[in-house]
Design a protein around this motif. Structure first.
Motif, PDB file in Angstrom:
ATOM      1  N   TYR A   1       0.894  -1.156   0.116  1.00 34.07           N
ATOM      2  CA  TYR A   1       0.143   0.127  -0.092  1.00 34.07           C
ATOM      3  C   TYR A   1       0.975   1.190  -0.041  1.00 34.07           C
ATOM      4  O   TYR A   1       1.161   1.752   1.086  1.00 34.07           O
ATOM      5  CB  TYR A   1      -0.932   0.013   1.324  1.00 34.07           C
ATOM      6  N   CYS A   2       1.486   1.567  -1.112  1.00 33.07           N
ATOM      7  CA  CYS A   2       2.412   2.729  -1.292  1.00 33.07           C
ATOM      8  C   CYS A   2       1.816   4.027  -0.730  1.00 33.07           C
ATOM      9  O   CYS A   2       2.575   4.753  -0.315  1.00 33.07           O
ATOM     10  CB  CYS A   2       2.879   2.687  -2.652  1.00 33.07           C
ATOM     11  N   TYR A   3       0.775   4.270  -0.938  1.00 29.84           N
ATOM     12  CA  TYR A   3      -0.036   5.539  -0.428  1.00 29.84           C
ATOM     13  C   TYR A   3      -0.074   5.610   0.804  1.00 29.84           C
ATOM     14  O   TYR A   3       0.271   6.938   1.347  1.00 29.84           O
ATOM     15  CB  TYR A   3      -1.538   5.466  -1.135  1.00 29.84           C
ATOM     16  N   ARG A   4      -0.158   4.634   1.668  1.00 27.08           N
ATOM     17  CA  ARG A   4       0.111   4.596   3.210  1.00 27.08           C
ATOM     18  C   ARG A   4       0.990   3.520   3.756  1.00 27.08           C
ATOM     19  O   ARG A   4       0.486   2.611   4.279  1.00 27.08           O
ATOM     20  CB  ARG A   4      -1.388   4.409   3.720  1.00 27.08           C
ATOM     21  N   CYS A   5       2.286   3.449   3.334  1.00 28.60           N
ATOM     22  CA  CYS A   5       3.106   2.539   3.631  1.00 28.60           C
ATOM     23  C   CYS A   5       3.273   2.516   5.056  1.00 28.60           C
ATOM     24  O   CYS A   5       3.718   3.390   5.860  1.00 28.60           O
ATOM     25  CB  CYS A   5       4.571   2.659   2.962  1.00 28.60           C
ATOM     26  N   SER A   6       2.714   1.307   5.727  1.00 29.56           N
ATOM     27  CA  SER A   6       2.925   1.038   7.179  1.00 29.56           C
ATOM     28  C   SER A   6       4.317   0.929   7.497  1.00 29.56           C
ATOM     29  O   SER A   6       4.466   0.813   8.807  1.00 29.56           O
ATOM     30  CB  SER A   6       2.052  -0.197   7.202  1.00 29.56           C
ATOM     31  N   LEU A   7       5.255   0.676   6.607  1.00 28.05           N
ATOM     32  CA  LEU A   7       6.841   0.534   7.195  1.00 28.05           C
ATOM     33  C   LEU A   7       7.368   1.805   6.856  1.00 28.05           C
ATOM     34  O   LEU A   7       8.669   1.934   6.892  1.00 28.05           O
ATOM     35  CB  LEU A   7       7.143  -0.508   6.103  1.00 28.05           C
ATOM     36  N   GLY A   8       6.824   3.072   6.412  1.00 31.12           N
ATOM     37  CA  GLY A   8       7.361   4.260   6.363  1.00 31.12           C
ATOM     38  C   GLY A   8       8.449   4.339   5.230  1.00 31.12           C
ATOM     39  O   GLY A   8       9.247   5.180   5.371  1.00 31.12           O
ATOM     40  N   LYS A   9       8.308   3.549   4.488  1.00 29.22           N
ATOM     41  CA  LYS A   9       9.137   3.396   3.056  1.00 29.22           C
ATOM     42  C   LYS A   9       8.453   4.310   2.081  1.00 29.22           C
ATOM     43  O   LYS A   9       7.230   4.646   1.964  1.00 29.22           O
ATOM     44  CB  LYS A   9       9.374   2.179   2.681  1.00 29.22           C
ATOM     45  N   THR A  10       9.248   4.686   0.861  1.00 29.69           N
ATOM     46  CA  THR A  10       9.023   5.053  -0.225  1.00 29.69           C
ATOM     47  C   THR A  10       9.151   4.361  -1.774  1.00 29.69           C
ATOM     48  O   THR A  10      10.494   3.998  -1.732  1.00 29.69           O
ATOM     49  CB  THR A  10       9.428   6.796  -0.383  1.00 29.69           C
ATOM     50  N   TYR A  11       8.249   3.941  -2.480  1.00 23.51           N
ATOM     51  CA  TYR A  11       8.659   3.399  -3.614  1.00 23.51           C
ATOM     52  C   TYR A  11       9.386   4.165  -4.771  1.00 23.51           C
ATOM     53  O   TYR A  11       8.685   5.493  -4.920  1.00 23.51           O
ATOM     54  CB  TYR A  11       7.320   2.633  -4.401  1.00 23.51           C
TER      55      TYR A  11
END
Length: 457
Positions: A185-195
């Motif tokens: 879920y890139c829009y709300r990444c639960s891992l704090g990452k950015t694609y």
């Protein structure tokens, strides 16, 4: 035949007295009438008062893929009902055999078909197969991994594998042996990452969980190709390659839940076919017969099936499972004709083409301050509504509901996330029949625009 609309008041009264509807707080019926649908044709449905709506949800739960009133499907069911409606699934019948053959032609990497009657049940079968398969091989691999936000059904094992806390709330304790990984879920990444600089960490979380639980204990992982009820979330292209590599590395069976995604919904016959991935098992329902009859299947490879070929006298050595309505010959006859219509009418192609047109129209709304993201594939689209584009604070479920109601004012039905993830039921959902035409898409877009403008004044 009596026109049912003439008895509207009586039907509403009886509905209030006798019915217990799905996912509805019945207290609302003190103030509003329950919805009663009586007729459908093409993409249109009519309620008990004669009001007509363009159905942007394919029956409310994304399943009337070939549209309403398709005589070829109903006639095939009727013919089979007269000839042989049913015989237990311990025996074959021509429609079930031919349907199984057709499915294996569509997915030659899955060669065996077990028939049941609902998506929840199909997933239960997959979990049972994955556990018994491993135990027949002398391994005590029993744990099932699922993905947060994915939905797999309402029965207890399927619910235990569902990553939607509000669907689970009040039914605990759930079954042991089920473990979740983060959503893709890139829009709300639960891992704090950015694609794309994230190394697809949400997929690599699967390996971390397998190692934490012990590779010798994990039987399978179940995933929706595109997360459905959890917000219409499309994975990045690299995601399933990473997942499949991890599954092969640790001898974990990969189960694709195609209950919603299957049969043209995403622009291909099956959702996973957008990516280079071949599951060990697959479950599907809904669009298999366009819900003209209840039907689901669990598919598996011959490698899995052969492990169950043992001494007939050994009670534990075969799949001891039965589904009463898995023997419904009429449902399978309907499914065969339904699949033929999807192919003959090129409905996968229409789903892709009309889905792109729908996305094009809805994408314009991303310029609005309260639309965070428009996303989807084929005729499977979601609009995430936010209070603030920078913080991505979600709108309330109540406000999302007001948008849906405003769309209905324009004679169009769409949906929203419904009591799935506390505080984040903020995604509008659209999944019209695959037969939809351009002018009907225009009508949906116009109605959504009206509703978004009305509800943010």
């Amino acid at each position: 035949m009596t026109d049912i609309s003439m008895n509207a008041d009586q039907l509403v009264k009886l509905d209030r007295e006798c019915m217990w509807h799905h996912i509805i707080q019945h207290k609302i019926f003190d103030a509003v009438e329950p919805t009663i649908m009586v007729e459908g044709k093409g993409c249109m449905v009519k309620d008990v008062h004669g009001r007509e709506y363009l159905d942007g949800l394919s029956g409310g739960v994304w399943c009337i893929n070939v549209g309403y009133g398709e005589d070829r499907v109903s006639d095939a069911i009727h013919r089979q009902l007269k000839k042989l409606p049913y015989y237990a699934g311990s025996a074959g019948n021509p429609p079930s055999i031919l349907m199984a053959k057709k499915l294996t032609e569509l997915m030659p990497y899955l060669q065996r078909v077990f028939i049941s009657n609902s998506g929840s049940e199909a997933n239960e079968k997959a979990f049972k197969i994955s556990r018994q398969y491993n135990r027949l091989k002398g391994k005590d691999k029993y744990k099932i991994i699922y993905r947060e936000r994915d939905y797999h059904g309402t029965t207890f094992a399927a619910m235990s594998a569902t990553g939607q806390p509000e669907r689970i709330m009040g039914y605990e304790p759930l079954l042991p042996g089920f473990y979740g990984i983060p959503p893709v879920y890139c829009y709300r990444c639960s891992l704090g990452k950015t694609y794309p600089g994230c190394d697809i960490a949400c997929a690599r979380a699967l390996e971390k969980l397998i190692l934490a639980e012990g590779p010798d204990t994990v039987a399978s992982v179940i995933l929706e190709p595109i997360t459905a009820g959890g917000g219409i979330i499309v994975p990045v292209d690299e995601y399933f390659n990473v997942i499949q590599e991890i599954c092969k590395k640790y001898d974990v069976l990969l189960i694709m839940d195609e209950v919603v995604n299957g049969f043209g919904r995403t622009g291909k016959m099956f959702g996973h076919q957008h990516w280079d991935v071949k599951p060990d098992m697959l479950t599907t329902a809904k669009g298999i017969a366009s819900s003209y009859m209840p039907l689901s299947v669990t598919m598996a490879t011959n490698d899995i099936f052969k492990v169950f070929l043992n001494d007939p006298g050994d009670t534990l050595a075969y799949f001891r499972d039965i589904s009463t309505y898995g023997g419904c010959a009429a449902a399978c006859a309907g499914a065969l004709e339904n699949i033929k219509i999807i192919e003959d009418s090129k409905l996968c192609e229409n789903s892709e083409k009309m889905g792109s047109y729908l996305m094009e129209g809805l994408k314009e709304f991303e310029s609005l301050p309260f639309v965070g993201q428009v996303r989807g594939k084929g005729l499977f689209v979601g609009i995430e509504l936010v209070e603030d584009k920078k913080t991505k604070a979600p709108v309330s479920e109540g406000l999302a509901g007001k948008v849906v109601a405003a769309v209905k004012e324009k004679g169009v039905l769409i949906g929203k996330m419904n009591r799935s993830i506390s505080g984040y039921n903020n995604v509008l959902t659209m999944a019209p029949p695959l037969i939809i035409k351009k002018d009907e898409i225009d009508r949906i877009v116009t109605a959504v625009k009206y509703a978004l403008e009305k509800c943010r004044i």
